[in-house]
Structures are given as structure tokens and as C-alpha cells.
Design an enzyme around this catalytic site. Structure first.
Site, PDB file in Angstrom:
ATOM      1  N   ASP A 193      -4.850 -12.785   3.279  1.00  0.00           N
ATOM      2  CA  ASP A 193      -6.104 -12.333   3.868  1.00  0.00           C
ATOM      3  C   ASP A 193      -7.316 -12.594   2.984  1.00  0.00           C
ATOM      4  OD1 ASP A 193      -4.908 -10.499   2.187  1.00  0.00           O
ATOM      5  OD2 ASP A 193      -5.047  -8.809   3.565  1.00  0.00           O
ATOM      6  N   HIS A 195       0.814  -1.233   0.000  1.00  0.00           N
ATOM      7  CA  HIS A 195       0.000   0.000   0.000  1.00  0.00           C
ATOM      8  C   HIS A 195       0.842   1.276   0.000  1.00  0.00           C
ATOM      9  CE1 HIS A 195      -3.644  -2.220   0.361  1.00  0.00           C
ATOM     10  NE2 HIS A 195      -3.377  -2.681   1.567  1.00  0.00           N
ATOM     11  N   ASP A 247      -3.034 -10.723  -2.517  1.00  0.00           N
ATOM     12  CA  ASP A 247      -3.600 -10.176  -1.283  1.00  0.00           C
ATOM     13  C   ASP A 247      -5.061  -9.791  -1.531  1.00  0.00           C
ATOM     14  OD1 ASP A 247      -2.315  -8.746   1.449  1.00  0.00           O
ATOM     15  OD2 ASP A 247      -4.147  -7.789   0.728  1.00  0.00           O
ATOM     16  N   HIS A 285      -6.516  -7.198  -0.603  1.00  0.00           N
ATOM     17  CA  HIS A 285      -6.593  -5.761  -0.852  1.00  0.00           C
ATOM     18  C   HIS A 285      -5.701  -5.380  -2.022  1.00  0.00           C
ATOM     19  CE1 HIS A 285      -7.475  -6.166   3.566  1.00  0.00           C
ATOM     20  NE2 HIS A 285      -8.560  -5.560   3.121  1.00  0.00           N
TER      21      HIS A 285
END
Length: 308
Positions: free
Chosen positions: A245, A124, A161, A163
């Protein structure tokens, strides 16, 4: 297959506060599994600190300097998710440095693949911004280190991931020699990763997945969309942003993957790498917040890297 494991005790010193999902127990659970007999053949290495030159190849110089100058005698809340504490800088430097060291390991030839078990994660972090638990973009730092030190021109990062890796996309989008592909839940944090976001040379490929997506759909998306695009790009190095995740047990999102899905995608990525960039695969830990599911998923991933 000879696989190197890079980690460092400094990762435990990055304190995020009570009940924060990105906590030191994540690494404790992972290492408890990787210290087991199934993984005795791993080459165990200490993650070094990244250099300023390595960091500034991916991040704005002023941003790097500002992070390094942050107070280390107290916690600084950067945003609602991201906390910089007394132990954060060394942990972040070793996450990025470990990523670079894995690149050196596979190019030097003493490892055929490598996994970095450190925290904080990185995908991120944008060129000039920390966010989403991340400070330095480990995958981007490693990719640009590979180009600078080893003279290659085409590096791919693939990201499973849950996200979207907005930071990696932010750093890669304007560079046709860098390829980024991601499956991720949408809608979800950070709100980026639309299919229409393609980069300057179709070097960005986003495949958003709706909440509730299971392993069968996940596998079909990779088989029909991402793996063919990765093959067409023909990277000289493959970097995996390995977030776990998307597991069905994870509290941070609502995808329905299992350990077997993470093993499958690892095997498929190795098959592509065998054709295009043999013995040049590195994997970097990103998310994963149910501790037991995280540890089991990492074990499945590393077994696949070892071809067990």
C-alpha cells in the site's frame, strides 16, 4: 530459486462488508497473476490452520480463546475497520498457520523462500488486541514458531507496508532476540512507529516517511539505515511483512513507490539473507488496496524471490 506459495480458499470466506478495502478481491487479483506462466515453477501448497500452541506463543491465551469463541453465525464489529464474520476464524487461522508452514518449508530445505498469499493480514494485531483488519499477528506467530520448533534464537521481521506494524512491535519490543524494522508513512494509521521507539535492546527500528516520499528516498533509507541494522542483528531467519500500500496508486496513503521499488527491496533483502541465513526467507502478505497495483507489486516481489 525454489519458492513455495502458500494460500487457501478459506481466505475468500472472510467477508468484511461492502466497499471495505480489505476484501476478497485482493486475493483474487493476486492469484490471477500468480497463476500465470511466469510463476509455473512455484511450489503450490495449502496453508494449514495454526495450532493453539502456535497462537498462544505470540498472543495472550485469553485473547486467543475469546477469538475462537466468537459467534460464527453473524458479523461482529470489533472496531471501525475490523469485522469478524462467519468465515473469519478459519481464514485467520490459515493465515497464521500458513506463516508457520513457510518457516517449516525453509528449515526442512525443500523451499529456499516462501510467500503466503492469504488474508486477513496480521501486523496490526497486538498481543491481546485485534485491530486494523488484523486478528492474529502472522509474522510474530511465525517468528516464535521458528524459535520453538527449530531452536533458533534470532529472528528478524522487516516491514515495508505503508502503515506501521504496531502489533509486531508490541510483541517484539521486550525480547532482544527478536528484531523489527519498518518504513511507514507518518502521520498515518495507527499513529505508532516513531523513531524514538527502540525496544529493550535497540531491537526496534522505525523510519517514518513523510507523505509524498518517492522510491529514491525509500531506497536510500533502507540502504543507509535498515539494511545495515539488519545485518548487524544477524538473524537466523528473515520474515518479510510485505505490504504493497506504499504504491503510488494506493488509496490508503500517500507514498509514491512503484513495482520496481518492491522488486528492489526484495532483492536487497535476499542479498542480506544470502550472507546471514541462506534459504531462510519467508514473506507474508499484509496491505495493498488498489487491486491492479497490488497484483502487479506482488508479481514483482515474487519474481524477485524467485530471482527471475
Amino acid at each position: 530459486m525454489t519458492v513455495a506459495l502458500f494460500t487457501h480458499p478459506a481466505s475468500y470466506g472472510h467477508e468484511t462488508g461492502e466497499d471495505h478495502p480489505e476484501c476478497a478481491d485482493r486475493l483474487r487479483y493476486i492469484m490471477r497473476v500468480l497463476d500465470g506462466p511466469d510463476f509455473a515453477a512455484l511450489l503450490r501448497e495449502q496453508a494449514p490452520q495454526a495450532s493453539l500452541a502456535q497462537l498462544k506463543a505470540a498472543h495472550d491465551s485469553d485473547y486467543v480463546d475469546a477469538l475462537i469463541a466468537m459467534p460464527r453465525d453473524r458479523d461482529t464489529v470489533i472496531d471501525g475497520d475490523t469485522v469478524f464474520g462467519p468465515g473469519t476464524l478459519e481464514a485467520a487461522l490459515r493465515s497464521a498457520g500458513g506463516a508457520c508452514a513457510t518457516v517449516d518449508a525453509v528449515f526442512e530445505g525443500w523451499a529456499e523462500a516462501a510467500f503466503v498469499a492469504t488474508r486477513p493480514p496480521g501486523h496490526h494485531a497486538e498481543r491481546d488486541r485485534a485491530m486494523g483488519f488484523c486478528f492474529f499477528n502472522n509474522a510474530a506467530v511465525a517468528a516464535l514458531h521458528a524459535r520453538a520448533r527449530w531452536g533458533i534464537t534470532r529472528v528478524a521481521v522487516v516491514d515495508f507496508d505503508v502503515h506501521h506494524g504496531n502489533g509486531t512491535q508490541h510483541i517484539f519490543a521486550a525480547d532482544p532476540g527478536l528484531f523489527y524494522a519498518s518504513t511507514h508513512q507518518s502521520p498515518s494509521f495507527p499513529g505508532t512507529g516513531l523513531a524514538a521507539e527502540k525496544g529493550v535492546a535497540n531491537n526496534i527500528l522505525n523510519v517514518p516517511l513523510v507523505p509524498g516520499t518517492n522510491g529514491e528516498v525509500f531506497r536510500a533509507v533502507w540502504e543507509t539505515k535498515i539494511l545495515p541494522a539488519l545485518t548487524a542483528f544477524a538473524p537466523e531467519l528473515l520474515i518479510i511483512s510485505a505490504g504493497f500500500d506504499a504504491h503510488a496508486a494506493d488509496p490508503m496513503a500517500q507514498l509514491r513507490l512503484r513495482e520496481s521499488d518492491f522488486a528492489w527491496i526484495t532483492q536487497e533483502l535476499l542479498a542480506v539473507a544470502d550472507q546471514l541465513c541462506p534459504r531462510r526467507v519467508v514473506s507474508l502478505l499484509e496491505g495493498g488496496y488498489d487491486l491492479n497495483a497490488l497484483a502487479a507489486s506482488v508479481a514483482a516481489h515474487v519474481r524477485a524471490l524467485m530471482r527471475l
